[in-house]
Enzyme design. Structure first.
Site, mmCIF file in Angstrom:
data_model
loop_
_atom_site.group_PDB
_atom_site.id
_atom_site.type_symbol
_atom_site.label_atom_id
_atom_site.label_comp_id
_atom_site.label_asym_id
_atom_site.label_seq_id
_atom_site.Cartn_x
_atom_site.Cartn_y
_atom_site.Cartn_z
ATOM 1 N N PRO A 2 35.904 20.295 11.032
ATOM 2 C CA PRO A 2 36.497 21.064 9.949
ATOM 3 C C PRO A 2 36.042 22.504 9.927
ATOM 4 C CG PRO A 2 34.841 19.500 9.169
ATOM 5 C CD PRO A 2 34.645 19.689 10.604
ATOM 6 N N GLU A 3 36.985 23.382 9.903
ATOM 7 C CA GLU A 3 36.729 24.802 9.688
ATOM 8 C C GLU A 3 37.318 25.147 8.320
ATOM 9 O OE1 GLU A 3 37.854 27.177 13.091
ATOM 10 O OE2 GLU A 3 37.721 25.451 14.408
#
Length: 264
Positions: A2-3
DNA sequence: ATCGGTACCTGCACGC
DNA sequence: TGCGTGCAGGTACCGA
């Protein structure tokens, strides 16, 4: 996994938890727990209401009523799930007055941390890329003697950009990942800034990128992976000029770029 | 004070 | 089928 766009999507999907009371907390894995004893941490959380859910870069911060913060980082494979069965990699279970929140993380690179004060790890982050004024971004760029790709991944420079969105932004800006940050001239800093804003905004609207197993707290996949132009497209033709996409290592991370469209 | 490299952990795809 | 290798969205910590 996840960014910024994925974490934003997860944060939005657990926003309905504001106002819920945490009846019980169970922490099963020492490695993902920062700051000590699982039972003591559970005791300090128990009975408090969730007052706010906010994202800072790739962190999700739950503010608790009456003080205290639960800080969550999803690492590479972390997931927050509303309900659902707990599995072999479920490391935390928060039982709420309505529903349950699970923390699941197969690689255990993520973490959960409770603190009474606003967490130091969040205070040390750089600005939000969707909020920082262009002139601050440009003047910070000029001062950094490092490769632009490495700088975009540095959370103290801007918070929330990871490997996917760094590569995608550099492609859109026509900048080589190995270019030196302080030597970007002319239109290039502006083009990079605009590319970062555009790619993050589009990715949030798409619910993030689901590369292998990323889902939001309701189990929904994102679809921005369908719009990746260079990330994990090594050897495939550039969408602009059809030159095969190259891959190089920058700070030990894979970097994907078009050798014709992205000049140093 | 800033850097680049390495370690951490599990799972998957691939070639043999 | 199984085994070894390389790769994967992350940060922290080390020494230079």
């Amino acid at each position: 996994m996840p960014e910024l766009p994925e974490v934003e999507t997860v944060a939005r999907s657990i926003a309905p938890l504001v106002g819920r009371r945490i009846l019980a907390a169970e922490f099963r894995c020492l490695r993902v727990l920062r700051g000590g004893d699982p039972d003591r941490m559970a005791a300090r959380i128990q009975g408090r209401r969730i007052a706010a859910v906010k994202r800072y870069g790739k962190f999700i911060l739950l503010s608790l009523q009456g003080g205290g913060y639960l800080l969550i980082h999803l690492g590479m494979t972390g997931r927050l799930l509303l309900g659902g069965p707990s599995g072999k990699h479920t490391h935390a279970v928060l039982t709420l007055d309505r529903g349950v929140l699970l923390y699941d993380d197969s690689r255990q690179f993520g973490c959960l941390e409770f603190s009474e004060e606003f967490p130091e790890r969040v205070a040390k982050l750089g600005p939000e890329p969707l909020e920082v004024p262009y002139r601050d971004f440009a003047s910070a760029l000029r001062r950094r003697k490092t490769r632009i790709k490495a700088l975009l991944l540095n959370q103290a420079f801007v918070r929330g950009i990871g490997n996917i969105y760094a590569d995608e932004a550099l492609f859109r800006a026509g900048i080589h990942p190995l270019a030196m940050a302080s030597r970007l001239r002319g239109e290039r800093p502006r083009r990079l800034f605009d590319a970062i804003v555009a790619v993050l905004t589009e990715a949030i609207a798409a619910g993030g990128s689901s590369i292998s197993d990323y889902v939001d707290a309701q189990g929904r996949k994102g679809f921005f992976q369908l719009s990746h132009r260079v990330y994990q497209r090594t050897g495939e033709p550039c969408v602009t000029c059809h030159t095969p996409i190259h891959r190089v290592l920058v700070s030990q991370r894979s970097s994907h770029f078009c050798p014709k469209c992205q000049k140093r």
